[in-house]
Scaffold this motif. Structure first.
Motif: not given
Length: 644
Positions: A41-45, A223-229, A393-400, A424-425
Motif C-alpha cells: 500500500i505504501a509503495e503502490r505496488e 478513482p480516489g482509491a490508493s489501494a485495491f485489495i 489507470q488507477t495508479q493504486a496498489a493492487w493486492i490479490y 511482489q509475491t
C-alpha cells in the motif's frame, strides 16, 4: 501510525489483538502477510499473497488498510463474504485499533429495494398467488423500517423469489434524478456513503462492472482509491472474462419490448406506433430460440452461422430491433420512460450488430442456450491487456489474496492470466498441522475416469470410508450428472441423512448438514469453495475427479488454440494449472480449524498414473498419504498407525 511502525507487532503476542479479542491466536504467517500488505500500500505496488487456510488473512490485510491513512477498496468473491467482512470482521479490527474511520458497504443495484418499482408493483395489484402475496406484504412492511434497503436483511423472502426483480431496479429501467422517490433512494444513499468513506467493501462483480463497463455508475467512487485489495482473488480471471465481454440475451430483448409496451399506458397514441415493432421483436426472439433448439447448450458462433434457418432468424431479429429503435426514437421526448427505452434499444442493437458481424482475432464469439432463452457473447481471448490498462489507470496498489493462487509454489499461471508483469509475491503456509490433523487417501483399483461405470465404482470405494467416519462427509463432483448418479446409488445404502445440491437452497442445505451431525452432502461446482464447516460435522471430503474445465467451453477452446500457436503447451500451460487451483479449493473444505481432523479422499487414479499428477499432489498441504483402507479406519478409530 507512521510507515516504519510495525503492523506485525500489533498482531503479535504482546499486541492489542491478543489482549482484547477472546480466542485470538498470534500467527507468524499472519504477521508476515500484514507487513507485505503494508509495504504494497505504501509503495503502490502489486502483490500476490497466497495465505493457507487458517492464516487469518482478513485481519492481515484489514489492519494495514485501516492504518494506512489511504482510501482503500476491499473486494470479496461473494455477497455473503462481503457481509461477513463488513458486519463481523471490520468492526472488530476497527474497535481494537480505535480507528476513527468511515466504512461503507456497497453492492450492485439489484441488491437494493427500489421504492418506485415497489410502488408500481403494489399499484398494479397483479394477481399474485398466496406465497407471492405474503412475500409482497413482507417486503412492504420491511420497506417502512429498513435504513439500508439491502435485501439480505429480509431472509423470509428467498433470494430466488420472482418478486425481487419486480421491486429492484436495473441500470436500464432506473429513472435517475427524475424518479419521484429519488431523495429516499437506497442505491443513491449507499453510493453517497461509499463516496465519503475511507474504506469501501464491494464484491468482484461490482468492481469489474464499474471498472470495465462503467455500468454501475459509481465511477466517481473508485478513482480516489490508493489501494485495491481483492480477497478470494482466484475467482478474478473467470469474472474478468465476463465483464470484458460484449453480451446480449433473449431476456434483455424481451424486457425491452415489454417495457416499451408498458410505457405506452401513460402516453396518448403511442400504442398504435409501438405495438407492432415491440411484438415483432418478441416474436423474432422466440423464432430464433426455436431455430437454435437442435444445437448443443453452448458453442462457437460459427455453429449458428452454419445453419441457414438460424442465420435468417438472427438477420430478422436485427431488422425488427432496428425498427423498434427508430419508433422509440420518435417517442423519446414524450416521456422519461421512452427516452430510457430508446437508449437501451440503441445500445442492444449496436451490441447485437457487433457480435453478429465482428470476426476479430482478439475475440471469441459464442452462444449459450437456456431452457427458454439464449445469450450471445464476444469475449476477449486475452484478458491481460484490458486488466493491465485498468490497473494503470488507477495508479493504486493492487493486492490479490486467496488460499489458492499458486501451482506447486509458482504464481506464473495466475500472473499471466491477469497481465501482472513483475508482481511482489508472498506464500504463507497454513498454521494447521496437516501431518497430524489429516490423511490423504488415494484408493487403489479405480478405473480411468472416462469409464462408463466410474461413478458407480467411486461410490463402492466411498462406502467403507463413510462407515468408518459415520457419515460426516462432503462428496464433491465435477459434473451434475455424476452427482445425480451418486445420490441415486447412496439413497438406500447409507443410514445417514443425505443432502443433495439442488434439493434446497445452498445455505439451507449447509445449515441442515451442520445440525445433522452425521450427514452426507453431495455437491458440484458451487460447493467446492466458500463453504466453511468447522468441527466434527465434517470429517471426510471426497473428490471424484480432477476438476479440469469442460472441454466444450468455446472460450477455453479458443484460448488453448491461441496458446498452442504461441508455442505454449495448452494442457500443461493452462488446463493443469487451472485444475490444480480448483482442486486446492475443494480440498480446502476439510480442515477449517486447529481442532479439526479429517480424511481427504481423492479418487482420480491419474494422480499416481500420470506425470502431471505430482503437480496436483505437490500443491496440496503436506499430509500423509495412503492407499490402504485399513489406515483410514485406523485414523477414525484413533489407532496409532503411520501411513506409508
Amino acid at each position: 501510525m507512521t510507515d516504519h511502525e510495525d503492523v506485525a507487532a500489533l498482531l503479535g503476542t504482546e499486541g492489542p489483538f491478543a489482549r482484547e479479542l477472546p480466542n485470538f491466536a498470534p500467527r507468524a504467517a499472519q504477521q508476515s502477510m500484514a507487513r507485505a500488505v503494508q509495504h504494497a500500500i505504501a509503495e503502490r505496488e502489486t502483490l500476490i499473497a497466497e495465505a493457507g487456510t487458517g492464516t487469518g488473512k482478513t485481519f492481515a490485510y484489514l489492519v494495514p488498510a485501516l492504518l494506512s491513512g489511504e482510501r482503500v477498496i476491499v473486494s470479496t468473491g461473494t455477497k455473503a463474504l462481503q457481509d461477513q467482512l463488513y458486519f463481523r470482521d471490520l468492526p472488530r479490527v476497527k474497535s481494537v485499533l480505535d480507528a476513527r474511520l468511515k466504512m461503507a458497504l456497497l453492492k450492485g443495484r439489484s441488491n437494493y429495494l427500489c421504492l418506485y418499482r415497489l410502488d408500481q408493483t403494489v399499484r398494479e395489484g397483479s394477481t399474485f398467488d398466496r406465497t407471492q402475496a405474503s412475500q409482497l406484504a413482507a417486503i412492504r412492511t420491511w420497506s417502512a423500517r429498513t435504513r439500508r434497503g439491502d435485501r439480505a436483511e429480509l431472509a423470509e423472502v428467498p433470494e430466488e423469489s420472482p418478486l425481487w426483480p419486480r421491486v429492484t431496479s436495473t441500470p436500464e429501467n432506473c429513472l435517475g434524478v427524475e424518479c419521484p422517490f429519488y431523495d429516499d433512494c437506497h442505491v443513491v444513499k449507499a453510493r453517497r456513503d461509499a463516496q465519503e468513506a475511507d474504506l469501501v467493501v464491494v464484491n468482484h462483480h461490482l468492481l469489474f462492472a464499474d471498472l470495465a463497463l462503467k455500468q454501475e455508475g459509481f465511477g466517481e467512487i473508485l478513482p480516489g482509491a490508493s489501494a485495491f485489495i481483492l480477497d478470494e482473488a482466484h475467482q478474478v480471471p473467470e469474472l474478468a472474462g465476463q465483464f470484458f465481454s460484449q453480451s446480449i440475451s433473449a431476456r434483455q430483448l424481451s424486457d425491452l419490448a415489454q417495457d416499451s409496451l408498458t410505457e405506452c399506458n401513460g402516453v396518448t397514441g403511442a400504442i398504435g406506433l409501438v405495438l407492432e415493432p415491440a411484438e415483432a421483436v418478441q416474436d423474432a426472439v422466440r423464432r430464433l430460440r426455436l431455430a437454435m433448439d437442435a444445437l448443443p447448450e453452448r458453442g462457437p458462433f460459427h455453429q449458428l452461422e452454419a445453419r441457414r434457418e438460424i442465420g435468417d432468424a438472427l438477420h430478422d431479429l436485427r431488422e425488427v430491433l432496428a425498427a423498434l429503435t427508430d419508433v422509440l426514437a420518435s417517442q423519446a421526448e414524450r416521456s422519461r420512460g421512452f427516452a430510457n427505452a430508446h437508449e437501451r434499444a440503441a445500445l442492444i442493437s449496436e451490441r447485437l450488430d457487433r457480435i453478429a458481424e465482428r470476426d476479430s482475432e482478439r475475440d471469441v464469439r459464442w452462444y449459450e442456450l437456456f431452457p427458454r432463452g439464449f445469450a450471445l457473447h464476444a469475449t476477449p481471448l486475452d484478458l491481460a491487456a484490458p486488466l493491465r490498462a485498468m490497473r494503470e489507470q488507477t495508479q493504486a496498489a493492487w493486492i490479490y489474496t486467496s488460499a489458492t493462487l499458486s501451482v506447486s509454489s509458482s504464481f506464473d499461471h495466475f500472473a499471466r492470466q491477469l497481465g501482472l508483469d513483475d508482481p511482489q509475491t508472498l506464500q504463507v503456509e497454513s498454521p494447521f498441522d496437516y501431518a497430524k490433523q489429516a490423511l490423504c487417501y488415494l484408493p487403489a483399483g479405480l478405473p480411468d475416469p472416462s469409464a462408463r461405470d466410474y461413478t458407480d465404482r467411486v461410490i463402492e470405494a466411498v462406502l467403507p470410508v463413510l462407515h468408518a467416519s459415520h457419515g460426516r462427509a462432503f462428496l464433491l463432483f465435477t459434473s451434475h450428472r455424476a452427482l445425480r448418479r451418486a445420490a441415486e446409488l447412496l439413497q438406500d445404502r447409507v443410514p445417514w441423512p443425505l443432502f443433495v445440491q439442488g434439493s434446497a437452497p445452498r445455505h439451507r442445505l449447509l445449515e441442515e448438514f451442520r445440525q445433522s451431525g452425521h450427514g452426507v452432502l453431495l455437491g458440484a461446482a458451487s460447493f467446492w469453495e466458500g463453504v466453511d464447516v468447522a468441527g466434527e460435522a465434517l470429517s471426510v471430503v471426497v473428490i471424484d475427479k480432477l476438476p479440469f474445465a469442460s472441454p466444450d467451453d468455446p472460450v477455453l477452446q479458443a484460448r488453448l488454440e491461441a496458446l498452442e500457436q504461441a508455442g505454449i503447451n495448452p494442457f500443461m500451460g493452462w488446463q493443469v494449472p487451472s485444475a490444480v487451483i480448483a482442486l486446492k479449493q475443494g480440498a480446502g473444505r476439510l480442515i477449517r480449524d486447529v481442532h479439526d481432523r479429517g480424511v481427504l479422499m481423492l479418487c482420480d487414479p491419474r494422480l499416481t498414473t500420470k506425470g502431471y499428477g505430482r503437480l496436483f499432489l505437490n500443491s496440496l498441504p503436506a499430509m500423509p498419504r495412503t492407499k490402504d483402507l485399513e489406515q483410514v479406519r485406523a485414523f477414525f478409530s484413533d489407532e496409532v498407525s503411520t501411513p506409508a
